[in-house]
Motif scaffolding. Sequence first.
Motif, PDB file in Angstrom:
ATOM      1  N   LEU A 197      75.215  15.988  26.558  1.00  0.00           N
ATOM      2  CA  LEU A 197      75.137  15.526  25.172  1.00  0.00           C
ATOM      3  C   LEU A 197      74.192  16.456  24.433  1.00  0.00           C
ATOM      4  O   LEU A 197      73.053  16.673  24.868  1.00  0.00           O
ATOM      5  CB  LEU A 197      74.597  14.102  25.100  1.00  0.00           C
ATOM      6  CG  LEU A 197      75.533  12.958  25.467  1.00  0.00           C
ATOM      7  CD1 LEU A 197      74.817  11.626  25.239  1.00  0.00           C
ATOM      8  CD2 LEU A 197      76.808  13.016  24.639  1.00  0.00           C
ATOM      9  N   ILE A 220      76.656   5.840  21.836  1.00  0.00           N
ATOM     10  CA  ILE A 220      75.945   5.269  22.994  1.00  0.00           C
ATOM     11  C   ILE A 220      76.655   3.996  23.493  1.00  0.00           C
ATOM     12  O   ILE A 220      76.901   3.865  24.694  1.00  0.00           O
ATOM     13  CB  ILE A 220      74.446   5.055  22.698  1.00  0.00           C
ATOM     14  CG1 ILE A 220      73.779   6.427  22.490  1.00  0.00           C
ATOM     15  CG2 ILE A 220      73.759   4.306  23.841  1.00  0.00           C
ATOM     16  CD1 ILE A 220      72.314   6.376  22.090  1.00  0.00           C
ATOM     17  N   VAL A 246      64.877  10.392  26.304  1.00  0.00           N
ATOM     18  CA  VAL A 246      64.538  11.793  26.004  1.00  0.00           C
ATOM     19  C   VAL A 246      64.470  12.057  24.502  1.00  0.00           C
ATOM     20  O   VAL A 246      63.782  12.976  24.058  1.00  0.00           O
ATOM     21  CB  VAL A 246      65.531  12.792  26.650  1.00  0.00           C
ATOM     22  CG1 VAL A 246      65.426  12.772  28.161  1.00  0.00           C
ATOM     23  CG2 VAL A 246      66.950  12.522  26.200  1.00  0.00           C
ATOM     24  N   ALA A 267      76.605   9.779  34.603  1.00  0.00           N
ATOM     25  CA  ALA A 267      75.441  10.648  34.438  1.00  0.00           C
ATOM     26  C   ALA A 267      75.775  11.838  33.536  1.00  0.00           C
ATOM     27  O   ALA A 267      76.904  12.345  33.550  1.00  0.00           O
ATOM     28  CB  ALA A 267      74.968  11.150  35.793  1.00  0.00           C
ATOM     29  N   PHE A 268      74.802  12.252  32.729  1.00  0.00           N
ATOM     30  CA  PHE A 268      74.958  13.456  31.894  1.00  0.00           C
ATOM     31  C   PHE A 268      73.566  13.959  31.559  1.00  0.00           C
ATOM     32  O   PHE A 268      72.567  13.245  31.738  1.00  0.00           O
ATOM     33  CB  PHE A 268      75.724  13.138  30.599  1.00  0.00           C
ATOM     34  CG  PHE A 268      75.223  11.909  29.886  1.00  0.00           C
ATOM     35  CD1 PHE A 268      74.066  11.945  29.120  1.00  0.00           C
ATOM     36  CD2 PHE A 268      75.903  10.695  30.005  1.00  0.00           C
ATOM     37  CE1 PHE A 268      73.595  10.808  28.473  1.00  0.00           C
ATOM     38  CE2 PHE A 268      75.430   9.554  29.366  1.00  0.00           C
ATOM     39  CZ  PHE A 268      74.274   9.603  28.598  1.00  0.00           C
ATOM     40  N   ASP A 269      73.513  15.181  31.094  1.00  0.00           N
ATOM     41  CA  ASP A 269      72.243  15.733  30.618  1.00  0.00           C
ATOM     42  C   ASP A 269      72.193  15.612  29.104  1.00  0.00           C
ATOM     43  O   ASP A 269      73.238  15.557  28.439  1.00  0.00           O
ATOM     44  CB  ASP A 269      72.122  17.214  31.005  1.00  0.00           C
ATOM     45  CG  ASP A 269      71.966  17.394  32.511  1.00  0.00           C
ATOM     46  OD1 ASP A 269      71.314  16.540  33.141  1.00  0.00           O
ATOM     47  OD2 ASP A 269      72.514  18.371  33.044  1.00  0.00           O
ATOM     48  N   VAL A 270      70.992  15.572  28.553  1.00  0.00           N
ATOM     49  CA  VAL A 270      70.826  15.573  27.104  1.00  0.00           C
ATOM     50  C   VAL A 270      69.973  16.774  26.724  1.00  0.00           C
ATOM     51  O   VAL A 270      68.898  16.970  27.298  1.00  0.00           O
ATOM     52  CB  VAL A 270      70.123  14.283  26.610  1.00  0.00           C
ATOM     53  CG1 VAL A 270      69.934  14.333  25.096  1.00  0.00           C
ATOM     54  CG2 VAL A 270      70.921  13.047  26.995  1.00  0.00           C
ATOM     55  N   GLY A 298      73.910   8.227  17.464  1.00  0.00           N
ATOM     56  CA  GLY A 298      74.303   7.540  18.695  1.00  0.00           C
ATOM     57  C   GLY A 298      74.669   6.083  18.533  1.00  0.00           C
ATOM     58  O   GLY A 298      74.913   5.397  19.527  1.00  0.00           O
ATOM     59  N   GLY A 329      69.068  11.948  31.798  1.00  0.00           N
ATOM     60  CA  GLY A 329      69.580  12.025  30.429  1.00  0.00           C
ATOM     61  C   GLY A 329      70.044  10.676  29.928  1.00  0.00           C
ATOM     62  O   GLY A 329      69.825  10.293  28.781  1.00  0.00           O
ATOM     63  N   ARG A 330      70.685   9.908  30.820  1.00  0.00           N
ATOM     64  CA  ARG A 330      71.276   8.640  30.384  1.00  0.00           C
ATOM     65  C   ARG A 330      70.273   7.490  30.346  1.00  0.00           C
ATOM     66  O   ARG A 330      70.653   6.358  30.008  1.00  0.00           O
ATOM     67  CB  ARG A 330      72.427   8.258  31.313  1.00  0.00           C
ATOM     68  CG  ARG A 330      72.007   8.042  32.759  1.00  0.00           C
ATOM     69  CD  ARG A 330      73.186   7.679  33.635  1.00  0.00           C
ATOM     70  NE  ARG A 330      72.848   7.791  35.046  1.00  0.00           N
ATOM     71  CZ  ARG A 330      73.686   7.475  36.033  1.00  0.00           C
ATOM     72  NH1 ARG A 330      74.893   7.037  35.748  1.00  0.00           N
ATOM     73  NH2 ARG A 330      73.312   7.619  37.278  1.00  0.00           N
ATOM     74  N   PHE A 345      68.297   7.193  23.608  1.00  0.00           N
ATOM     75  CA  PHE A 345      67.912   7.702  24.930  1.00  0.00           C
ATOM     76  C   PHE A 345      66.407   7.973  24.971  1.00  0.00           C
ATOM     77  O   PHE A 345      65.814   8.378  23.965  1.00  0.00           O
ATOM     78  CB  PHE A 345      68.697   8.976  25.259  1.00  0.00           C
ATOM     79  CG  PHE A 345      70.161   8.731  25.414  1.00  0.00           C
ATOM     80  CD1 PHE A 345      70.641   7.895  26.412  1.00  0.00           C
ATOM     81  CD2 PHE A 345      71.081   9.303  24.543  1.00  0.00           C
ATOM     82  CE1 PHE A 345      71.995   7.640  26.548  1.00  0.00           C
ATOM     83  CE2 PHE A 345      72.435   9.052  24.663  1.00  0.00           C
ATOM     84  CZ  PHE A 345      72.899   8.219  25.670  1.00  0.00           C
ATOM     85  N   ARG A 351      68.222  18.954  23.397  1.00  0.00           N
ATOM     86  CA  ARG A 351      67.764  18.713  22.012  1.00  0.00           C
ATOM     87  C   ARG A 351      67.460  20.028  21.305  1.00  0.00           C
ATOM     88  O   ARG A 351      66.299  20.377  21.103  1.00  0.00           O
ATOM     89  CB  ARG A 351      66.523  17.812  22.009  1.00  0.00           C
ATOM     90  CG  ARG A 351      66.731  16.466  22.683  1.00  0.00           C
ATOM     91  CD  ARG A 351      65.498  15.604  22.494  1.00  0.00           C
ATOM     92  NE  ARG A 351      65.469  15.019  21.160  1.00  0.00           N
ATOM     93  CZ  ARG A 351      64.355  14.731  20.487  1.00  0.00           C
ATOM     94  NH1 ARG A 351      63.186  14.997  21.010  1.00  0.00           N
ATOM     95  NH2 ARG A 351      64.414  14.174  19.289  1.00  0.00           N
ATOM     96  N   ARG A 388      68.710   5.193  12.669  1.00  0.00           N
ATOM     97  CA  ARG A 388      69.209   6.208  13.606  1.00  0.00           C
ATOM     98  C   ARG A 388      70.518   6.856  13.153  1.00  0.00           C
ATOM     99  O   ARG A 388      70.709   8.052  13.313  1.00  0.00           O
ATOM    100  CB  ARG A 388      69.448   5.586  14.988  1.00  0.00           C
ATOM    101  CG  ARG A 388      68.225   5.067  15.694  1.00  0.00           C
ATOM    102  CD  ARG A 388      67.262   6.143  16.163  1.00  0.00           C
ATOM    103  NE  ARG A 388      67.875   7.108  17.061  1.00  0.00           N
ATOM    104  CZ  ARG A 388      67.339   8.297  17.340  1.00  0.00           C
ATOM    105  NH1 ARG A 388      66.203   8.667  16.790  1.00  0.00           N
ATOM    106  NH2 ARG A 388      67.946   9.134  18.160  1.00  0.00           N
ATOM    107  N   LEU A 421      75.801  14.598  19.796  1.00  0.00           N
ATOM    108  CA  LEU A 421      75.233  13.253  19.637  1.00  0.00           C
ATOM    109  C   LEU A 421      74.472  13.214  18.320  1.00  0.00           C
ATOM    110  O   LEU A 421      73.491  13.919  18.150  1.00  0.00           O
ATOM    111  CB  LEU A 421      74.277  12.950  20.804  1.00  0.00           C
ATOM    112  CG  LEU A 421      73.422  11.688  20.697  1.00  0.00           C
ATOM    113  CD1 LEU A 421      74.270  10.434  20.773  1.00  0.00           C
ATOM    114  CD2 LEU A 421      72.353  11.659  21.803  1.00  0.00           C
TER     115      LEU A 421
END
Lengths: 161, 261
Positions: free
Chosen positions: B47, B34, A65, B3-6, B30, A19-20, A63, B8, B102, B27
């Motif tokens: 996120l 970020i 992703v 660390a984290f997951d994203v 960002g 993710g990061r 990111f 969507r 963005r 998010l």
Amino acid sequence: MTKISMTVNGRQVTGDVEGRTLLVDFLRENLRLTGTHVGCDTSQCGACTVHVNGLQVKSCTMFAVEADGAEVGTVEGQQNADGSLSTLQAAFQEHHGLQCGFCTPGMIMAASSLLKVNPKPTEAEIRHHLEGNICRCTGYHNIVKAIMAASGQDVSKIAAE
Amino acid sequence: MYAFDVTRPKTVADAVAALAGEDAQALGGGQTLIPTLKQRLASPAVLVSLSAIDEIKGVCQDGNVLSIGGGTTHATVAAEAGAYPALAALAANIGDPAVRSRGTIGGSLANNDPSACYPSAALASNATIVTNNREIAADDYFQGLFTTALNEGEIITGVKFPIPQAANYQKFVQPASRFSLVGVFVAKYADGVRVAVTGASENGVFRWSEAEAALSASFSAAALEGLTASADGLINDLHGDAEYRAHLIKVMTKRAVAAAK
């Protein structure tokens, strides 16, 4: 890990990322497209500027992703089909728009993004557009000059002859 | 970054559900979050990216109200908010082109940075902040430094701006960051003038009520001559002390009135 796929410079690519993972790290580490530079890593300098779906972004501040499914353009995709320098790249060379060259990939991507929407920018418009791209060598004059020249304008009266 | 997951999500409902999870964080574009994550000043587990939610993007005019989706980027507002020229001009001068590609209006208002541009437009326009479950008047929304009326997990889905008779935003740029050292948004409506100041106060965006009264009586830069903005509670840092910022508030307000259209 998340599986992502995107088009980079017209080529379909896939990869597994955390993710990061930043887009710039995916480009540089996974795809080995090291033309995109990391200058500051704090979103200030613009050396990592790329195009995502045609829009100029800082790839250190997005990111990987989030670019899943997107069309990404980097400096490696700027050359002509025969491998020769694009008009913009050639103008940077001709007008000494770089010294150390570290910021140049970001400058090229920012400038090409400007010229797409504004084919004949004024000097003021170019300087405004480059506010997010920092160069510590040139003092910007020759970068501005190169962009004006690439847009087919007379640069004989621009500063820093 | 830790660390984290994203994730969507594609709808507001799915995003709200995802934000209900433990240590989940929304998010937007960002452009602030970020860099914050890179400095390890935040450590979310998940996120929830709002950038794939089409229903909160876009600009549309309904009579005298301009509605902007919370996920609309600064670049899109700059290009499409022509019905409110001062707002479009403000968006066109936030950060730099990459930031404008963005960064989103919802993200800016949710963050409420004391030097951000958008809070001044929302407050001067008495805009309505629309979330996934309610509407909040700008006067109630901004509650201090990085503090808003939003609850945990609440998402800004849109912002409704009443279109003024005349308005202008003047930003004295802090050249390293492109944030406002002092920014003043002046908006003239049939029932009075509103003046919102960003960049100056330790408590974030605020209304300069003395200037509002003077300008409501006479909408001209000359009407501000006798006024002095107070330096109490203003930001005092190496970029400018409180007295300097107080001086700039008046100068920027006069410029905004002179340029308003």
